[in-house]
Design a protein around this motif. Sequence first.
Motif, PDB file in Angstrom:
ATOM      1  N   VAL A  93     -33.730 -46.358 -19.150  1.00 20.23           N
ATOM      2  CA  VAL A  93     -33.795 -46.341 -17.586  1.00 20.23           C
ATOM      3  C   VAL A  93     -34.976 -46.646 -17.350  1.00 20.23           C
ATOM      4  O   VAL A  93     -35.251 -46.831 -16.010  1.00 20.23           O
ATOM      5  N   THR A  94     -36.286 -46.250 -17.802  1.00 17.95           N
ATOM      6  CA  THR A  94     -37.504 -46.433 -17.383  1.00 17.95           C
ATOM      7  C   THR A  94     -37.970 -47.579 -17.890  1.00 17.95           C
ATOM      8  O   THR A  94     -39.530 -47.835 -17.545  1.00 17.95           O
ATOM      9  N   MET A  95     -37.299 -48.421 -18.798  1.00 17.33           N
ATOM     10  CA  MET A  95     -38.186 -49.457 -19.688  1.00 17.33           C
ATOM     11  C   MET A  95     -37.860 -50.900 -18.908  1.00 17.33           C
ATOM     12  O   MET A  95     -36.816 -51.535 -18.539  1.00 17.33           O
ATOM     13  N   PRO A 134     -33.200 -47.190 -27.529  1.00 20.23           N
ATOM     14  CA  PRO A 134     -34.212 -45.967 -27.697  1.00 20.23           C
ATOM     15  C   PRO A 134     -33.760 -44.857 -26.221  1.00 20.23           C
ATOM     16  O   PRO A 134     -33.053 -45.488 -25.481  1.00 20.23           O
ATOM     17  N   PRO A 135     -34.209 -43.697 -26.440  1.00 25.25           N
ATOM     18  CA  PRO A 135     -34.220 -42.966 -25.235  1.00 25.25           C
ATOM     19  C   PRO A 135     -34.986 -43.433 -24.221  1.00 25.25           C
ATOM     20  O   PRO A 135     -35.846 -44.171 -24.306  1.00 25.25           O
ATOM     21  N   ALA A 136     -34.516 -42.968 -23.079  1.00 22.55           N
ATOM     22  CA  ALA A 136     -35.384 -43.283 -21.830  1.00 22.55           C
ATOM     23  C   ALA A 136     -35.274 -44.744 -21.189  1.00 22.55           C
ATOM     24  O   ALA A 136     -36.317 -45.269 -20.519  1.00 22.55           O
ATOM     25  N   LYS A 174     -34.514 -50.705 -16.582  1.00 20.16           N
ATOM     26  CA  LYS A 174     -35.301 -50.179 -15.416  1.00 20.16           C
ATOM     27  C   LYS A 174     -34.747 -51.133 -14.104  1.00 20.16           C
ATOM     28  O   LYS A 174     -35.442 -52.053 -13.809  1.00 20.16           O
ATOM     29  N   GLN A 204     -26.508 -44.230 -17.296  1.00 24.22           N
ATOM     30  CA  GLN A 204     -26.527 -42.650 -17.485  1.00 24.22           C
ATOM     31  C   GLN A 204     -25.100 -42.286 -17.347  1.00 24.22           C
ATOM     32  O   GLN A 204     -24.798 -41.061 -17.304  1.00 24.22           O
ATOM     33  N   VAL A 236     -28.768 -48.808 -13.726  1.00 19.81           N
ATOM     34  CA  VAL A 236     -29.245 -47.405 -14.287  1.00 19.81           C
ATOM     35  C   VAL A 236     -28.051 -46.315 -14.146  1.00 19.81           C
ATOM     36  O   VAL A 236     -27.901 -45.363 -15.092  1.00 19.81           O
ATOM     37  N   ASP A 290     -32.403 -55.258  -6.655  1.00 16.90           N
ATOM     38  CA  ASP A 290     -32.341 -53.493  -6.586  1.00 16.90           C
ATOM     39  C   ASP A 290     -30.973 -52.935  -6.482  1.00 16.90           C
ATOM     40  O   ASP A 290     -30.665 -52.014  -7.114  1.00 16.90           O
ATOM     41  N   GLN A 317     -29.632 -50.484  -9.135  1.00 18.58           N
ATOM     42  CA  GLN A 317     -29.197 -49.092  -9.097  1.00 18.58           C
ATOM     43  C   GLN A 317     -28.147 -48.964  -9.986  1.00 18.58           C
ATOM     44  O   GLN A 317     -27.772 -47.823 -10.524  1.00 18.58           O
ATOM     45  N   LEU A 355     -42.831 -50.702 -27.014  1.00 17.61           N
ATOM     46  CA  LEU A 355     -42.144 -50.176 -28.238  1.00 17.61           C
ATOM     47  C   LEU A 355     -41.802 -51.062 -29.515  1.00 17.61           C
ATOM     48  O   LEU A 355     -42.248 -50.674 -30.601  1.00 17.61           O
TER      49      LEU A 355
END
Lengths: 305, 428
Positions: free
Chosen positions: B250-252, B246-248, B197, B405, B401, B394, B398, B260
Amino acid sequence: MTSAPTHTRGQPRPGGGFSSWLDRNIRWVFPLPTLIVLFALTILPLVFNLILSTQERSVSDALPSSFVGLGNFTQAFSDPRFWNATWLMMKFTLIAVPAQMLLGLGLAVLLNRHMRAQGLVRAAVLLPMISTPVAVALIWALMMDPNLGVLNYFLQTLGLERSLWLADPALVIPALALVDVWQWTPLVALILLAGLQTMPDDPFEAARIDGASSWQAFRYITWPLLQPALFAALTIRLIDALKTFDIIEVMTQGGPGSASETLNVYAYHTGFEFLRVGYTAALLTLLLVVVAAVAIGVNLLRRRV
Amino acid sequence: MRNLTVLFTLTGLLATAPAQAQTVNWDAYKGTTLRVLLNQHPWTTAVQPYFPEFEKLTGIKLAVETYPEAQFRQKVLVELSTGGQNLDAFMLSPGQEGLLYARSGWVEDMKPYTVNKTLTAGNWGFSDFYPSVVRSTEYNGIMTGIPIQTETPMLFYRKDLLAKYKIAVPKTLTQLEAAAKALNGKDGVAGIALRGKGASATSQFSPYMFSYGSSWLTRDGQANFTDPKFIQAMNMYTGLLRNYGPPAAVTMSWPEVTNLFAQGKVAMFTDASLFRSIVDDPKSSTVAGKVGYAPFPAGPAGRKPYVTTWALSISKGSKNKQAAWLFTQWATNRENQLRVLLQDVPAVRRSVWNDPTFKKQETSPEWTQAHLSQLASANPLWNPPVSQVGEVRDALGQAIVSILQGGNTADLLKRAEQTVNTIISKEK
C-alpha cells in the motif's frame, strides 16, 4: 505665557515643518516598514484567504465557480475526511509533543552538568535540529522501509517481528511522531538549557546548606524557576506539531490511504491535486482557528500556574 | 590546414543549405531567451546535454528549470493558472493534464505549427511519429503538445528465476497469477510487485481493466466502477498483490516497485516500459542482464495495453511562441529521438527504431518487440477522461488501499463510484 518655550528633547522645534512632524510621530515612523511588510505578507493573504473560503473555486476557469457563503465550512463539518484529518493532527501532536518535552527536559538537565568535551557533546546533540526536515524525512523513510530498511534488520537481529512501519495504518502516526521527536527534542533541550543556565546560584546554595536532596532541589527550585522556559518550548512545539507538513508529505503523502493525512496535508491535497482552492482556503482557516485556540489556551494556563 | 577546414565547412553548408533555406530560418529569433520547465525524467537526462547545440543553431538562449515530478506538475499548474506569461515551453503529460489544460485554454494548439511552412522544416517529418501516440495528445480538439517519449505497460520478469523453476513467460493474466503463485517465496522473492499506493496505482490498473473488457466511464459519462468486469479486474489486480506481493504494497508507487525489483526482492512486475532504464542498468540494479520483457498479458477481452505520452507544449500566455516552436521542433527531430532511444527511453518516431546505430547496440530485442507490438492497439485513456483527474484518481486509489487492507471490493468500489459521480456532476 509670553516667554518663548524652553526647548527640550522630544518636543517639536518651532516652525520645523516636516522635521517637526517627524519628531512628533517618530514612534509610528520607525515601525512603519515592518508594519507594511507584515500587512502585505500576513494580513492581506489572510483576508484574501477568508474571501476565497466563501467561494466554490478551482484554479481553472473551465471548472465552475460561485459564491457559497459558509458552504465550504458546512461541507467540511460533514466531510469524514476532514474529521479524520483533524483527529490525526491531534493524535500526532499528543504523541510527539509530550515525548519531546520529557526527553528535552532530561537532556537539558544532563547537558547542564559539567562534563568533559562539553561543547562537542552539546553540538552533537543539536545536530538533528539543524538538518533539513526533507532530508531527515527521506533518510527515515529509507530506514523504515519494510522490505529493505535497516530498522527491520535491527528488529530481526534482536529476534523481534518485522514491522510494516509506515505501511501499517495503526503505526504510521506514531512512526511519524518518532521522527518529529528525533528532530525537535534538541530544540526543547536548548530552550530549557538556556533556562537552567540563567538560574541564580543562591537558592541552590541555601538548599544545600539546609540539607535538601538533589531531587528536592529540582522539585522545589529548578522546576518552578524553569516554568517560563517550559511554557515557551511547549507553545513553540505545539504550534509546530499541529501544522507539521514536510516530514508527512515526504514520508507518506498522507497514506496508506488517508491514515496519516493530517489537516495540513489534506488541505494541500485538496488544493494542489484536486484544484479546489475555495475548499482548501476553508480548511486552512479551520486549521488556523485550532492552532490559535491551542496557543491561547497554553498562554492562559501559564498565567494560572 | 585552416583552409582545408573552411573548405569542408563550406561544402557541408552547401550540401545542407538548399534543404533548409527553402523551409525554416533557424536564427530568426536570435537573442530571445526561452524559459523551459522540465520534469526530471530519463528523457530530460538524455537530451538536456545537447541543448547548447540548439542555442548555437538558433542564437536563442534556453533558461531551463527541472524539478522532480510532483513539484514539477505543481509548478507548471501554478504558472499556467496565473496566465503563463513567463513560461514558454514545458513538458506535459496529456493523459493526466491534457483535458484540463485544453479546456482552460492554457496551451497552444500544436496542429497549425506542424503544417506551418515558414516555421517548420520540411525534413522534420511529422508523419514519422506513431499515429496512436500523436492521438494521445489530443484533447478537446486541441493537440496539446508534440510527443517526446511514450510508454506502454509491460511484464518485467527475472529470466533466471523463471528458467530455474521451469515457468513459461506468462501470456495471459491467468498464467501471470499462476506464475506469481509458483514463484512467491522462492529464493527470498515475492511473486509479483504492483503499485498499491492509492492514486498512483490507478494508471497501472488500467490495462487490467481494459483486458477484462471494462472502462473508466459508462456511455453516458458516469463512473463505471460497479461494472462486474471492472470488479473482476480489480479483484485480479488486488488479489495478485495481496496473495503474492511484497509486504507494505500500500505504500508502493513506481520508485518502490522498480527499486524492489532492482534489489532482487521480487520475481515480476507490470508497469511502464520506460522502467527498463532503471531495472536493467548495472548502475542502479543488481539484476541487470537478468531481466526479461513481455507484452502485457491478455485478459478475457484480449490484449489491451495503454499508451502514455510525455509531450512538449507551449504556454498560451508565452510571448515567444514561434521561438518556443523552434525549440520543440528541434527537440523532437530524428537526431534527438535517436539519442533518447539509445538511453532506453521509448522514442515516438518510427524511423529511429530502425536506425543502424540503435540496431547495433540493442541488447534486448524482446523489449523493443514488446513495446512496439503494443503501440498500434494501445488505449490512450490510462486516466479517466475527466478534468478533475487528480481527485478521481484519489477516490479510486482510496478504494484500492482499503481493498488491499482486506476490505470488500464491491462495497468499496460502489462508494468510490458515488464520490466520482459527484465530482463529475460538478464538472458540467
